[in-house]
Design an enzyme around this catalytic site. Structure first.
Site, mmCIF file in Angstrom:
data_model
loop_
_atom_site.group_PDB
_atom_site.id
_atom_site.type_symbol
_atom_site.label_atom_id
_atom_site.label_comp_id
_atom_site.label_asym_id
_atom_site.label_seq_id
_atom_site.Cartn_x
_atom_site.Cartn_y
_atom_site.Cartn_z
ATOM 1 N N LYS A 68 25.684 -135.413 -28.456
ATOM 2 C CA LYS A 68 26.356 -134.476 -29.364
ATOM 3 C C LYS A 68 26.358 -133.074 -28.746
ATOM 4 O O LYS A 68 25.590 -132.804 -27.804
ATOM 5 C CB LYS A 68 25.606 -134.457 -30.703
ATOM 6 C CG LYS A 68 24.156 -133.968 -30.567
ATOM 7 C CD LYS A 68 23.323 -134.240 -31.810
ATOM 8 C CE LYS A 68 21.888 -133.770 -31.607
ATOM 9 N NZ LYS A 68 21.024 -134.162 -32.743
ATOM 10 N N TYR B 196 25.118 -101.067 -23.797
ATOM 11 C CA TYR B 196 25.370 -100.493 -25.124
ATOM 12 C C TYR B 196 24.086 -100.015 -25.794
ATOM 13 O O TYR B 196 23.075 -100.724 -25.797
ATOM 14 C CB TYR B 196 26.003 -101.545 -26.037
ATOM 15 C CG TYR B 196 27.399 -101.951 -25.631
ATOM 16 C CD1 TYR B 196 28.409 -101.003 -25.421
ATOM 17 C CD2 TYR B 196 27.704 -103.293 -25.476
ATOM 18 C CE1 TYR B 196 29.685 -101.402 -25.065
ATOM 19 C CE2 TYR B 196 28.987 -103.697 -25.130
ATOM 20 C CZ TYR B 196 29.971 -102.749 -24.923
ATOM 21 O OH TYR B 196 31.237 -103.142 -24.575
HETATM 22 C C1 LIG Z 1 19.870 -134.715 -32.150
HETATM 23 C C2 LIG Z 1 19.230 -135.933 -32.694
HETATM 24 C C3 LIG Z 1 18.401 -136.732 -31.880
HETATM 25 C C4 LIG Z 1 17.982 -136.343 -30.472
HETATM 26 O O1 LIG Z 1 16.826 -135.544 -30.539
HETATM 27 P P1 LIG Z 1 16.042 -135.050 -29.227
HETATM 28 O O2 LIG Z 1 14.851 -134.368 -29.760
HETATM 29 O O3 LIG Z 1 16.966 -134.113 -28.519
HETATM 30 O O4 LIG Z 1 15.729 -136.260 -28.427
HETATM 31 C C5 LIG Z 1 17.936 -137.916 -32.402
HETATM 32 N N1 LIG Z 1 18.246 -138.287 -33.665
HETATM 33 C C6 LIG Z 1 19.019 -137.541 -34.481
HETATM 34 C C7 LIG Z 1 19.307 -138.000 -35.863
HETATM 35 C C8 LIG Z 1 19.510 -136.327 -34.036
HETATM 36 O O5 LIG Z 1 20.254 -135.566 -34.844
#
Ligand SMILES: *Cc1c(COP(=O)(O)O)cnc(C)c1O
Length: 410
Positions: free
Chosen positions: A71, A292
């Site tokens: 994702k 800035y």
């Molecule tokens: C993002 C996510 C993961 C992955 O988690 P990590 O700590 O990056 O391994 C696993 N399960 C769900 C439901 C998530 O939203």
């Protein structure tokens, strides 16, 4: 035939139906060649990614699938390069948060099952069927829409049910989940393939709340023993709690070579570096200010280097006057505020610094290394955020041992 049509080539000159791949094409660039005239870029080491996947699979052991969580543009690393490499390396499943991210994976040619962890609407049913996506189903309305679309399409829709075991984010309660699963079970062309939950404290020093969540999840699975595929573990849970691996583990951060601070694990290699070329090196007098608000003032005559990366690239404004950057193999402080497109580093102690030099914002240079944890700590956040914040303006350069395989974006 229109006037614009190409004249037919004489038979002797006609191209074969398919040009044979010539060994010289595409040309293999080195990283140095590919980055010579770029302001800033991200390097993704695909060999390190392969290494991490293999090391994690060994640590987790056989009989448990790897669900790679890609994702958020593969945590900023660039899903166009990361996902095909992971599929080629043999991962069993993918997971994303949005339906549109899953569709993008199919458009990239990903063939493995894709779980959509996040919310879906009944209106997403057609896309789910067209692209063979596994949706997380939180309602009978979504299940009915999927079932109807599946009947129309002449195949089966697969769903997972997500149990809220205490994170109080998404999913359904234990009782709702059992009732929903039994109701969905009666719908045609709908397969309730999986059941999942997600831990609230997996990455915390004290993760004992996972015990209570696991007990609730086991209760759900005992009441729904006909659902074959169970998954509860992110990177931290997968590595710390062998009893919670079930049929698959959802690995995100660890693939990037970074472990949550509470988590011991195998030796991993960071896959992502952020680099830039100095745009300008100049001298300012003692007492003069930078960027800035002039929040940093030189205590002595100083050399300043302009680094062409800013918060439009995802380089947090919170790093102003706090972060560091590697220039000439030394850690140089970021001075003044981070701007949209650049920030300034103090290179007074690196007198050789010159326009065009490579600056490493995240990664190693000489004997120094800035980790995602270093950046995240300086910015007051966590490595997930530091990675995911990286925007599309930075090109992603995918390489193995410094030989470029693919460049996307930028
Ligand atoms: C993002 C996510 C993961 C992955 O988690 P990590 O700590 O990056 O391994 C696993 N399960 C769900 C439901 C998530 O939203």
């Amino acid at each position: 035939m229109t006037e614009l049509a190409e004249p037919a080539a004489p038979a002797s000159l006609a191209m074969p139906e398919r040009a044979l791949p010539s060994p010289a094409f595409p040309p293999r660039l080195t990283l140095a060649e590919a980055t010579r005239a770029r302001n800033a870029w991200i390097e993704i080491d695909l060999e390190a990614l392969d290494h991490n996947l293999a090391a994690l699979r060994t640590a987790i052991g056989p009989g448990c699938e790897t669900i790679v969580v890609v994702k958020g543009n593969a945590y900023g690393a660039g899903v166009e390069g990361v996902a095909p490499a992971l599929e080629a390396a043999g991962v069993e499943r993918f997971a994303v948060a949005w339906v549109s991210e899953a569709v993008q994976l199919r458009e990239l040619g990903i063939r493995r099952p894709i779980i959509v962890l996040g919310h879906a609407f009944p209106e997403d049913a057609e896309a789910a069927l067209a692209h063979d996506l596994t949706l997380t189903c939180h309602s009978l309305a979504l299940g009915r829409a999927l079932s109807a679309a599946a009947v129309r399409a002449g195949h089966t829709a697969r769903v997972h049910i997500h149990i809220d075991s205490g994170l109080h984010r998404d999913g359904v309660s234990l009782e709702e989940g059992v009732a929903l699963a039994e109701a969905l079970r009666g719908l045609p062309a709908l397969e309730i393939e999986g059941i999942s939950t997600h831990m609230a404290n997996a990455d915390e020093p004290d993760d004992s709340f996972s015990d209570a969540q696991a007990a609730l999840f086991r209760d759900a699975t005992a009441r729904l023993p006909w659902i074959p595929y169970r998954h509860t573990a992110n990177s931290a849970t997968a590595l710390r709690r062998a009893g919670l691996r079930f049929e698959g583990v959802r690995l995100g951060l660890a693939l990037h070579g970074v472990l949550p601070s509470n988590t011991p694990g195998p030796a991993l290699r960071p896959i992502l570096s952020v680099k830039a070329r100095l745009a300008r090196v100049s001298t300012i007098g003692a007492g003069e200010g930078v960027s800035y608000g002039l929040t940093w003032r030189a205590s002595r005559e100083s050399r300043t280097a302009l680094v062409p990366v800013g918060y439009a690239d995802g380089w947090s404004r919170h790093l102003g006057n706090r972060g560091e950057v590697l220039i000439g193999g030394r850690r140089c402080p970021m001075v003044g505020r981070v701007m949209m497109d650049q920030f300034v580093a103090d290179v007074t102690d690196t007198p050789t610094a010159a326009e065009g030099d490579e600056a490493v914002l995240l990664g190693s240079q000489g004997n120094e290394r800035i980790t995602a944890g270093d950046v995240a700590t300086a910015a007051g956040t966590i490595p997930w955020d530091t990675f995911a914040a990286l925007t599309g303006r930075l090109p992603r350069i995918f390489h193995r041992q410094g030989v470029v395989e693919r460049i996307t974006g930028g």
